[in-house]
Design a protein around this motif. Structure first.
Motif, PDB file in Angstrom:
ATOM      1  N   GLU A 130      35.334  46.588  33.946  1.00 57.27           N
ATOM      2  CA  GLU A 130      36.275  46.185  34.992  1.00 57.27           C
ATOM      3  C   GLU A 130      36.039  44.732  35.421  1.00 57.27           C
ATOM      4  OE1 GLU A 130      37.215  47.882  39.364  1.00 57.27           O
ATOM      5  OE2 GLU A 130      36.680  49.408  37.867  1.00 57.27           O
ATOM      6  N   SER A 131      34.753  44.394  35.595  1.00 56.83           N
ATOM      7  CA  SER A 131      34.415  43.037  36.034  1.00 56.83           C
ATOM      8  C   SER A 131      34.810  42.019  34.974  1.00 56.83           C
ATOM      9  CB  SER A 131      32.918  42.925  36.298  1.00 56.83           C
ATOM     10  OG  SER A 131      32.542  43.871  37.249  1.00 56.83           O
ATOM     11  N   THR A 187      25.877  50.465  33.826  1.00 53.95           N
ATOM     12  CA  THR A 187      27.122  50.716  34.561  1.00 53.95           C
ATOM     13  C   THR A 187      28.282  50.148  33.751  1.00 53.95           C
ATOM     14  OG1 THR A 187      26.739  48.687  35.765  1.00 53.95           O
ATOM     15  CG2 THR A 187      26.019  50.713  36.831  1.00 53.95           C
ATOM     16  N   GLN A 199      31.885  49.666  35.312  1.00 52.14           N
ATOM     17  CA  GLN A 199      31.903  48.528  36.243  1.00 52.14           C
ATOM     18  C   GLN A 199      31.897  47.204  35.482  1.00 52.14           C
ATOM     19  OE1 GLN A 199      28.776  48.792  39.191  1.00 52.14           O
ATOM     20  NE2 GLN A 199      29.132  46.675  39.824  1.00 52.14           N
TER      21      GLN A 199
END
Lengths: 196, 417
Positions: free
Chosen positions: B207-208, B201, B204
């Motif tokens: 972004e994290s 992912t 994700q």
């Protein structure tokens, strides 16, 4: 000068390469005398000559399988012999024949005593003095003089045996003869006693 | 041609004359010269006699019987041991040596592949395994040395705690370089860390990571994303991010980062610049004192030349002060903010599609492909093992050579006896 015809020689080489000692002895019969003579003149004494001959024979026997006929068999045989002699001389540097100059300085003089089993056509002391003189030459000159002037090899053959070019061999022989004459002239009666 | 020249030419051609290599006309002219020159005639006579002596030296020489017997005996003994040359015994020796070397290499490679501790000790290296998110399995590298997790890098001297970072923050906040006693015992340590993570992912994870940097009051210095996602038919994306994180919260940040994906590599380094920092501070202080004195001297300068000399010196000292201040500022900045390099890799979602029925051809193809893949990996591992052995060869090869020479010498002596 071949006692063994070429075809037989190849057959004997093949058999000897398979480990047939009898075939090897037959093959080397015509070379052993000259190999011994080369070793004797290079080493200067019979014990070392015998060792060198044995070492050369073993090297040839072991390497027969890899002999592919790049050179003639006899050239290869004398090359191996010469290498065995040079190796022996290097190993026994301290034991090599004393320089003739040193011997003469110490009061050495040729004697008429004949203590060798060889038959002589010239006087024994003359022969012994010449042998000492040859043995006192530097190794490269000695090798060339022994092969050319004692054993009668051609310049081309010597170049192949010693793995050098003909020009180098000529130069070694020229310098070797000059040096040998200088040494022999310290006993000028040798020349006087020799018939003109 | 003068007599001297004739004699020199005579000497030069003497060997060719004696070897019978001269043209007829040259030979005749040499003989003519010898008749008229006593010295050259003597030289020719002596050399000819010498060569005759040499030629007759071995005329009747016969090889002594003991010498004949000795070499024959030696050859027969050699023959009895086995076939000579590469067609015989030596061939088996060669095959044996190659087989032994192959077995050794195979064994070492298999040991390496199974990552046995014995192999690692033999090769003198440590395995950097693809670490999982489990902290206890992590391996850290600090200043080139590897430690297990429980031996995490020591960032501060004994007795120092995170309060030290508080001092750092204070110093960083100011723009002066006091050399007061409060700083004398403080260590200045520059920390860096790197992480390689992978996840299926990717978006994700990106972004994290950005959110995490922001949450810890850090900043992104550099960020690069390459490649196309698997969904778009690409072979996955990679991202390289360089972030600055406050040193005080670096460990906490790294722990949080490790939870974002599968960690495949981690590295932490720390550089102690305390000595250089203190030296620079001392030098700065000395320079400032020197600058004050120079400024005072300008007020009492007796001549224009003196004043110009002083101003030159002041400019030089000021330049050195600036340079030292800049260095201190850099260290303070690096001390308060650690550099973290993050590599993110997108991996495909794990899916196993089992063919409903495989025919013989497909099974053969699959088996062959599997074997080929195994062989490829095995050869690569063998190369790694060989490279690992290379330093040991420095000691092993001379030892083998000495052993071989000793055995050869003993055999040779035995043979002679």
């Amino acid at each position: 000068m071949k006692d063994v015809p070429e075809r037989d020689e190849m057959t004997l080489i093949r058999d000897a390469a398979k480990g047939d000692a009898s075939a090897f002895e037959r093959l080397m019969r015509e070379h052993e005398g000259r190999m011994y003579a080369v070793a004797l003149r290079m080493c200067g004494n019979r014990e070392d000559a015998q060792d060198c001959l044995q070492e050369a024979m073993l090297r040839i026997f072991r390497a027969l399988g890899s002999f592919k006929g790049q050179s003639t068999f006899s050239t290869w045989v004398y090359r191996v012999t010469m290498n065995a002699c040079l190796d022996e001389l290097r190993r026994r540097k301290v034991r090599t024949a004393s320089s003739l100059d040193v011997l003469l300085d110490n009061g050495w003089a040729p004697t008429s005593e004949d203590d060798t089993p060889e038959k002589y056509s010239i006087a024994a002391d003359q022969r012994r003095y010449l042998q000492k003189a040859i043995a006192s030459l530097p190794e490269d000159m000695r090798a060339a003089i022994v092969l050319r002037d004692v054993q009668g090899f051609s310049y081309d053959e010597i170049a192949r045996v010693l793995d050098a070019n003909v020009g180098t061999i000529k130069s070694r022989i020229s310098r070797g003869r000059e040096k040998l004459r200088e040494i022999l002239l310290k006993q000028p009666e040798l020349f006087d006693r020799y018939p003109a | 041609m003068s007599k001297v020249m004739d004699c020199r030419a005579f000497e030069e051609n003497l060997n060719d004359l004696l070897d019978g290599l001269l043209e007829e006309d040259v030979r005749l002219s040499m003989e003519e010269h010898a008749r008229n020159c006593a010295d050259c005639a003597l030289l020719l006579d002596q050399t000819t006699k010498m060569l005759t002596m040499c030629a007759e030296l071995d005329e009747d020489l016969e090889i002594p019987l003991p010498a004949q017997a000795a070499w024959r005996k030696a050859v027969r003994m050699e023959a009895a041991k086995g076939k000579p040359g590469p067609n015989g015994r030596n061939k088996w020796k060669v095959f044996g040596s190659i087989a032994a070397a192959f077995v050794l290499l195979f064994g070492a490679t298999m040991a390496y592949r199974s990552q046995k501790p014995a192999a690692s000790m033999l090769l003198g290296s440590q395995y950097r395994t693809a670490a999982t998110n489990t902290a206890s399995e992590a391996v850290y590298e600090t200043d080139g040395a590897w430690y297990a997790d429980e031996r995490a890098p020591v960032m501060f001297a004994d007795g120092e705690t995170e309060e030290a970072l508080g001092v750092t923050a204070d110093v960083a906040a100011g723009d002066t370089f006091d050399t007061g006693k409060t700083q004398e015992n403080r260590q200045v340590i520059l920390r860096s860390a790197s992480r390689s993570l992978e996840s299926n992912t990717f978006d994700q994870m990106m972004e994290s990571t950005a959110g995490l940097i922001s949450d810890f009051d850090g900043r992104v210095e550099n960020s690069t994303v390459r490649g196309r996602s698997f969904e778009d038919g690409g072979s996955g994306r990679t991202a390289e991010i360089t972030a600055r994180i406050p040193s005080a919260s670096l460990d906490e940040f790294l722990s949080a980062l490790d939870a974002l994906g599968t960690v495949t590599a981690r590295r932490e380094t720390s550089e102690d610049v305390t000595e250089r920092y203190v030296d620079t501070q001392s030098r700065l202080e000395a320079l400032r004192t020197q600058l004050t004195r120079l400024n005072e001297l300008t007020k009492t300068a007796a001549s224009l030349d003196e004043l110009l000399l002083l101003e030159d010196k002041i400019a030089q000292v000021q330049s050195e002060i600036d340079s030292n201040e800049q260095m201190l500022r850099y260290w303070q900045s690096r001390e308060s903010e650690s550099v973290v390099s993050i590599d993110l890799t997108e991996i495909p979602a794990y899916e196993r599609t089992q063919p409903i029925e495989e025919n013989v051809g497909e099974r053969i193809r699959a088996a062959f492909s599997q074997s080929l893949s195994w062989l490829k990996e095995f050869l690569q591992d063998s190369l790694v093992v060989l490279a690992g052995f290379a330093p040991h060869l420095v000691i092993l090869l001379p030892a083998i050579a000495i052993l071989w020479a000793a055995v050869h010498l003993i055999r040779r002596r035995k043979r002679k006896k």
